[in-house]
Design an enzyme around this catalytic site. Sequence first.
Site, PDB file in Angstrom:
ATOM      1  N   VAL A 307       0.736  -1.305   0.007  1.00 13.73           N
ATOM      2  CA  VAL A 307       0.060  -0.078   0.000  1.00 13.73           C
ATOM      3  C   VAL A 307       0.844   1.201   0.158  1.00 13.73           C
ATOM      4  O   VAL A 307       1.690   1.325   0.910  1.00 13.73           O
ATOM      5  CB  VAL A 307      -1.011   0.112   1.245  1.00 13.73           C
ATOM      6  CG1 VAL A 307      -2.061   1.101   1.223  1.00 13.73           C
ATOM      7  CG2 VAL A 307      -1.908  -1.218   1.476  1.00 13.73           C
ATOM      8  N   ASP A 308       0.374   1.972  -0.823  1.00 17.37           N
ATOM      9  CA  ASP A 308       1.592   3.411  -0.913  1.00 17.37           C
ATOM     10  C   ASP A 308       0.878   4.353   0.210  1.00 17.37           C
ATOM     11  O   ASP A 308      -0.374   4.142   0.957  1.00 17.37           O
ATOM     12  CB  ASP A 308       1.029   4.116  -2.265  1.00 17.37           C
ATOM     13  CG  ASP A 308       1.440   5.517  -2.288  1.00 17.37           C
ATOM     14  OD1 ASP A 308       2.746   5.603  -1.889  1.00 17.37           O
ATOM     15  OD2 ASP A 308       0.711   6.319  -2.633  1.00 17.37           O
ATOM     16  N   LYS A 309       1.642   4.982   0.765  1.00 19.32           N
ATOM     17  CA  LYS A 309       1.147   6.045   1.969  1.00 19.32           C
ATOM     18  C   LYS A 309       0.524   7.296   1.581  1.00 19.32           C
ATOM     19  O   LYS A 309      -0.602   7.086   1.746  1.00 19.32           O
ATOM     20  CB  LYS A 309       2.299   6.438   2.566  1.00 19.32           C
ATOM     21  CG  LYS A 309       1.953   7.120   3.930  1.00 19.32           C
ATOM     22  CD  LYS A 309       3.410   7.838   4.691  1.00 19.32           C
ATOM     23  CE  LYS A 309       3.923   9.024   4.104  1.00 19.32           C
ATOM     24  NZ  LYS A 309       2.961  10.172   3.815  1.00 19.32           N
ATOM     25  N   THR A 310       1.163   7.997   0.965  1.00 22.56           N
ATOM     26  CA  THR A 310       0.551   9.442   0.414  1.00 22.56           C
ATOM     27  C   THR A 310      -0.551   9.131  -0.696  1.00 22.56           C
ATOM     28  O   THR A 310      -0.380   8.504  -1.635  1.00 22.56           O
ATOM     29  CB  THR A 310       1.589  10.467  -0.259  1.00 22.56           C
ATOM     30  OG1 THR A 310       2.712  10.204   0.689  1.00 22.56           O
ATOM     31  CG2 THR A 310       0.944  11.814  -0.492  1.00 22.56           C
TER      32      THR A 310
END
Length: 783
Positions: A307-310
């Site tokens: 999962v990407d954060k931003t």
Amino acid sequence: MDVSRAHDASPAAPPVNADGLTGEEAQRRLAQFGANAMPDTTLHPWRRALEKFWAPVPWMLEGTVVLELALGKFIEAAVVAGLLLFNAVIGLIQEGRAQQTLKALKSRLAMTASVRRDGAWTTLPAAALVPGDVIKLSLGVVVAADAKLIDGDVLLDQSMLTGESVPVEGGAGLQTFAGTLVRRGEATAEVTATGVRTKFGRTAELVRTAHAVSSQQSAVVRVVRNLVVFAGCVIVALAVYAALLHLPLAAIVPLVLTAVLGSIPVALPATFTLAAAIGAKALAKLGVLPTRLSAVDEAGTMHVLCVDKTGTLTKNELSVASVVPMQGLDAPHVLTLAALASSDGGQDPVDGAIRAAAGKAAADAPRRVKFIPFDPAVKMSEATVTTPAGAVQRVVKGAFAVVSAMAEPQPHAEDTASKLEAQGFRLLAVAQGSGKTMQLAGLIALSDPPRADSPALVSELKALGVRTVMVTGDAPQTARIVAQAVGLTGAVCPPGPIPKDVRPDSFAVFAGVLPEDKYTLVKAFQAGGLTVGMCGDGANDAPALRQAQIGIAVSTATDVAKSAAGMVLTEPGLAGIVAAISEGRTTFQRIQNYTINSITKKIVTVLFLMAGLMMTGHAVLTPLLMVIIMIAGDFLAMSLTTDKVRASPTPNMWHIGRLTVAAAALSVSLLAFLCGVLAVGVFALDMPLPALQTLSFVTIVFGSQAMIYAIRGRPHLWSIRPSLLLAGSSVLDVAIAGSLAIAGIAMAPLSVSVVAATLAASCVLALALNLVRWPVFMRLGID
């Protein structure tokens, strides 16, 4: 983060000339380096169409069509060709995702650029830029090529490329990249790389080359391979035995053709597609739009979700996380002062976050009379205000080190600032006073907060047996704070290259990574035999989204990310990810049931032809009867794609070897039933060969229906009520086969009593198969 470590610049150009390049030199470099664009690699539509006929199942069908035509069986050949075309059209409609991704990537590049050529500024198409060009960057401009700033100061938003939520202040010497958005200021820069050599171009190239063979494709290939090997051996034995019986070639060839037809899982690819389409329709109602059908059942096999954060776990918008007022002041007063030293409107996310937190100014708030915008050189902004009492004050807002040096020392201020910065917050200080006498008013910590539903997503995925890993281009400290907030526990991967043997349980967070790092991480997990999901929102996520078996783009994602992904969440939030996994596991169970049924029937059919030859000395099925079985059996059995099933509580996996063993075990019972009924017709009823062929046809159809219901039930065939479409297709299949047999259409007629007795016997077979299936499935671990 050192975003330059993946930059593949063009060969160094001569020192920049204030007048820019000459037209002649620009043309020479354009010929040397090529246009500032990505090459078109779109396949011709005809080539894409022809590729759909180049695969194991099409090969078998194409060979059958040729053999049918050679024997003059034009009707049978036309039917098989129709099945071949049906499979190809369904697959062709779902193709072309990589080309759409590249088109979206191209659309992100600036169309024009302000360039200095021959000593004058001019506007040229972005494709005409070459290394060494001098370009102008101003508010709202998308940088058209990788470039190094020469002079000026700008605020650059590189989140689409790096994943960093906080814009970068840039001055002379800073390297920036194609696709970066200028949020504030103006500067000139020298182009250092163009086209595919840019950081953005590398991302496009990664997307083009990214490809993960879906477990669905692998399953079809392995099923066909196993059936070809098995059926090939049986068919050779069948032909040899027929020759030993001195059957004429005119009888052997149709017998072999019938066996070939009986061994082809003709509807298997179409069933995979149909099951996924039905799952996609269900997901669309839940706010999930599958753009690649294979991603639907792949979601049920997902072991790990990167999962990407931003913009994915977080909102991708700065907000005030906390305010620490100094002695004698409160938080609202500090925010009011900070808002006075912030620009009204504009695209600066820091000023926007402070204005939002401060809200509407109070009636007794100071009035601003002069404003000096943020200056990167001094790292602060300033306002001159008047109080309700008429006093003139100075308010400054900026970096803590700068502002605190201007104000009188405050106890514990430095310790507090250090703690906030260590937690990954962006820190600002606010001071007020008259002239040079300034007092520190307070500290403001900014962050990109997690989405409200992010913790629930991590918790639900864990309950489903899916490991969640955060992958971000942001700093490790910031990533660690967000990970703790959403419930991700575990180590943070040290900066540097992704380890080749990395496992999902090795680290919970991978921070400071580039697009190619995310892509590499997905491939590393896949190399360990895992099905990998990737969820992101930016162009920097596109290569990993494309490489993952299940790429998921959130609703706020860029067009680039949405084109690369296999699924797009159409509604805000992350609940659609859990829905996709649940629906994927349901779809997988339906496809698995059909696959077991198909393998079993194909094994039994060729063996039954051999047994029939031994019992009667003749072929007990004709090619025409086999084609009818294929249409009435294989395609009506596709109704299993709508059946009611129980989804597995853990990730699914394709174990074709186990499914083949299970099918072989069930085949023994089904083959015994078919041979038993045929034996009754041969020895008890003394039927002629045409009637025996009809009896064999009816027995295979009825026995196959019994197999369907024995396989689908968990733990018993009566445990789950079948769907209406499955029940209806079973009735239709039995009715068609029974009616054709009784009326003698395309076959010799049978009496009603014989057809009814065969149907009754098949009902008993279903109960017997249920008793066989239960321990076999338990032993093999088939859910």
